[in-house]
Design a protein around this motif. Structure first.
Motif, PDB file in Angstrom:
ATOM      1  N   ILE A  65       2.733 -10.826  -9.407  1.00  0.00           N
ATOM      2  CA  ILE A  65       3.472 -11.240  -8.204  1.00  0.00           C
ATOM      3  C   ILE A  65       3.571 -10.070  -7.237  1.00  0.00           C
ATOM      4  N   TYR A  66       3.901  -8.877  -7.761  1.00  0.00           N
ATOM      5  CA  TYR A  66       4.041  -7.707  -6.896  1.00  0.00           C
ATOM      6  C   TYR A  66       2.701  -7.289  -6.295  1.00  0.00           C
ATOM      7  N   THR A  67       1.643  -7.315  -7.085  1.00  0.00           N
ATOM      8  CA  THR A  67       0.342  -6.922  -6.539  1.00  0.00           C
ATOM      9  C   THR A  67      -0.147  -7.932  -5.504  1.00  0.00           C
ATOM     10  N   THR A  68       0.109  -9.201  -5.722  1.00  0.00           N
ATOM     11  CA  THR A  68      -0.267 -10.218  -4.735  1.00  0.00           C
ATOM     12  C   THR A  68       0.510 -10.018  -3.437  1.00  0.00           C
ATOM     13  N   TYR A  69       1.790  -9.703  -3.555  1.00  0.00           N
ATOM     14  CA  TYR A  69       2.628  -9.466  -2.378  1.00  0.00           C
ATOM     15  C   TYR A  69       2.130  -8.249  -1.604  1.00  0.00           C
ATOM     16  N   LEU A  70       1.815  -7.151  -2.306  1.00  0.00           N
ATOM     17  CA  LEU A  70       1.343  -5.945  -1.633  1.00  0.00           C
ATOM     18  C   LEU A  70      -0.022  -6.165  -0.983  1.00  0.00           C
ATOM     19  N   ARG A  71      -0.884  -6.941  -1.629  1.00  0.00           N
ATOM     20  CA  ARG A  71      -2.182  -7.248  -1.025  1.00  0.00           C
ATOM     21  C   ARG A  71      -2.009  -8.097   0.231  1.00  0.00           C
ATOM     22  N   ALA A  72      -1.045  -9.002   0.207  1.00  0.00           N
ATOM     23  CA  ALA A  72      -0.805  -9.858   1.372  1.00  0.00           C
ATOM     24  C   ALA A  72      -0.264  -9.050   2.547  1.00  0.00           C
ATOM     25  N   LEU A  73       0.501  -7.990   2.253  1.00  0.00           N
ATOM     26  CA  LEU A  73       1.023  -7.144   3.324  1.00  0.00           C
ATOM     27  C   LEU A  73      -0.088  -6.375   4.028  1.00  0.00           C
ATOM     28  N   GLY A  74      -1.092  -5.987   3.293  1.00  0.00           N
ATOM     29  CA  GLY A  74      -2.181  -5.196   3.859  1.00  0.00           C
ATOM     30  C   GLY A  74      -1.983  -3.727   3.538  1.00  0.00           C
ATOM     31  N   THR A  75      -3.066  -3.035   3.313  1.00  0.00           N
ATOM     32  CA  THR A  75      -3.007  -1.637   2.901  1.00  0.00           C
ATOM     33  C   THR A  75      -2.386  -0.752   3.967  1.00  0.00           C
ATOM     34  N   ALA A  76      -2.791  -0.925   5.215  1.00  0.00           N
ATOM     35  CA  ALA A  76      -2.268  -0.081   6.296  1.00  0.00           C
ATOM     36  C   ALA A  76      -0.772  -0.270   6.463  1.00  0.00           C
ATOM     37  N   SER A  77      -0.313  -1.482   6.335  1.00  0.00           N
ATOM     38  CA  SER A  77       1.111  -1.763   6.486  1.00  0.00           C
ATOM     39  C   SER A  77       1.935  -1.094   5.385  1.00  0.00           C
ATOM     40  N   VAL A  78       1.448  -1.161   4.153  1.00  0.00           N
ATOM     41  CA  VAL A  78       2.184  -0.569   3.031  1.00  0.00           C
ATOM     42  C   VAL A  78       2.238   0.944   3.169  1.00  0.00           C
ATOM     43  N   TRP A  79       1.097   1.573   3.482  1.00  0.00           N
ATOM     44  CA  TRP A  79       1.074   3.027   3.588  1.00  0.00           C
ATOM     45  C   TRP A  79       1.883   3.512   4.784  1.00  0.00           C
ATOM     46  N   SER A  80       1.833   2.809   5.896  1.00  0.00           N
ATOM     47  CA  SER A  80       2.622   3.238   7.052  1.00  0.00           C
ATOM     48  C   SER A  80       4.112   3.073   6.790  1.00  0.00           C
ATOM     49  N   TYR A  81       4.495   2.052   6.034  1.00  0.00           N
ATOM     50  CA  TYR A  81       5.903   1.883   5.683  1.00  0.00           C
ATOM     51  C   TYR A  81       6.384   3.054   4.824  1.00  0.00           C
ATOM     52  N   PHE A  82       5.599   3.413   3.809  1.00  0.00           N
ATOM     53  CA  PHE A  82       6.010   4.519   2.948  1.00  0.00           C
ATOM     54  C   PHE A  82       5.991   5.854   3.687  1.00  0.00           C
ATOM     55  N   ALA A  83       5.052   6.043   4.605  1.00  0.00           N
ATOM     56  CA  ALA A  83       5.025   7.266   5.408  1.00  0.00           C
ATOM     57  C   ALA A  83       6.266   7.353   6.289  1.00  0.00           C
ATOM     58  N   LEU A  84       6.663   6.243   6.888  1.00  0.00           N
ATOM     59  CA  LEU A  84       7.869   6.226   7.714  1.00  0.00           C
ATOM     60  C   LEU A  84       9.114   6.472   6.867  1.00  0.00           C
ATOM     61  N   LEU A  85       9.120   5.937   5.674  1.00  0.00           N
ATOM     62  CA  LEU A  85      10.239   6.153   4.758  1.00  0.00           C
ATOM     63  C   LEU A  85      10.351   7.629   4.370  1.00  0.00           C
ATOM     64  N   VAL A  86       9.230   8.260   4.043  1.00  0.00           N
ATOM     65  CA  VAL A  86       9.231   9.683   3.688  1.00  0.00           C
ATOM     66  C   VAL A  86       9.656  10.522   4.889  1.00  0.00           C
ATOM     67  N   LEU A  87       9.166  10.205   6.076  1.00  0.00           N
ATOM     68  CA  LEU A  87       9.544  10.942   7.283  1.00  0.00           C
ATOM     69  C   LEU A  87      11.040  10.817   7.555  1.00  0.00           C
TER      70      LEU A  87
ATOM     71  N   ILE B 183      17.308   3.485  12.753  1.00  0.00           N
ATOM     72  CA  ILE B 183      17.473   2.310  13.616  1.00  0.00           C
ATOM     73  C   ILE B 183      16.120   1.713  13.999  1.00  0.00           C
ATOM     74  N   GLY B 184      15.129   2.565  14.235  1.00  0.00           N
ATOM     75  CA  GLY B 184      13.834   2.098  14.718  1.00  0.00           C
ATOM     76  C   GLY B 184      12.902   1.555  13.667  1.00  0.00           C
ATOM     77  N   SER B 185      13.071   1.956  12.404  1.00  0.00           N
ATOM     78  CA  SER B 185      12.124   1.506  11.380  1.00  0.00           C
ATOM     79  C   SER B 185      12.111  -0.006  11.169  1.00  0.00           C
ATOM     80  N   PRO B 186      13.240  -0.717  11.247  1.00  0.00           N
ATOM     81  CA  PRO B 186      13.147  -2.189  11.100  1.00  0.00           C
ATOM     82  C   PRO B 186      12.387  -2.858  12.257  1.00  0.00           C
ATOM     83  N   LEU B 187      12.257  -2.176  13.384  1.00  0.00           N
ATOM     84  CA  LEU B 187      11.523  -2.763  14.495  1.00  0.00           C
ATOM     85  C   LEU B 187      10.020  -2.823  14.206  1.00  0.00           C
ATOM     86  N   PHE B 188       9.541  -1.938  13.347  1.00  0.00           N
ATOM     87  CA  PHE B 188       8.128  -1.897  13.012  1.00  0.00           C
ATOM     88  C   PHE B 188       7.788  -2.801  11.835  1.00  0.00           C
ATOM     89  N   PHE B 189       8.760  -3.044  10.958  1.00  0.00           N
ATOM     90  CA  PHE B 189       8.473  -3.821   9.750  1.00  0.00           C
ATOM     91  C   PHE B 189       9.408  -4.963   9.592  1.00  0.00           C
TER      92      PHE B 189
END
Length: 133
Positions: free
Chosen positions: A58-80, A127-133
């Protein structure tokens, strides 16, 4: 009855035409739902309920549906975001210690400006991160 326009049919004729159409549809192989007591037909079927935890698929299907760029950019924004929070805390500790580290020799206004900038950056990212995701 099929030759008559809909507006000129009596209610009884319209009901008979609908019953005939429903009979034809069920005879043609359409799924007929079970009729509960009281004569009202069900429009939905009962769902099967599963208990327990989610499988890893279920988790791998969900992550694949999000798209690779979306997942990595989310984690990069989280780390930043949390790196900015950590840097603001470290800057405050260095400011408190005084002449140690990168804050050595800076006037108080400059130290306050760096700290304020880090805090405002953290707030903007939160405040801005929910605007992107």
């Amino acid at each position: 009855l099929d030759d008559l326009p809909e507006a000129s049919r009596s209610p009884a004729e319209a009901a008979a035409a609908l019953a005939k159409a429903a009979e034809g549809a069920s005879a043609a192989g359409a799924k007929a739902s079970a009729t509960p007591p009281g004569g009202v037909s069900r429009l939905t079927t009962a769902e099967r309920r599963q208990t327990g935890s989610f499988s890893s698929g279920i988790y791998t299907t969900y992550l694949r549906a999000l798209g690779t760029a979306s997942v990595w950019s989310y984690f990069a924004l989280l780390v930043l975001t949390y790196s900015t929070f950590l840097l603001a805390d470290l800057w405050l500790v260095r400011w408190w210690i005084g002449d140690a580290g990168p804050a050595a020799g800076l006037p108080t206004a400059s130290r306050a400006g760096v700290y304020s900038g880090l805090c405002l950056g953290f707030i903007a990212l939160i405040i801005g991160s929910p605007l992107f995701f």
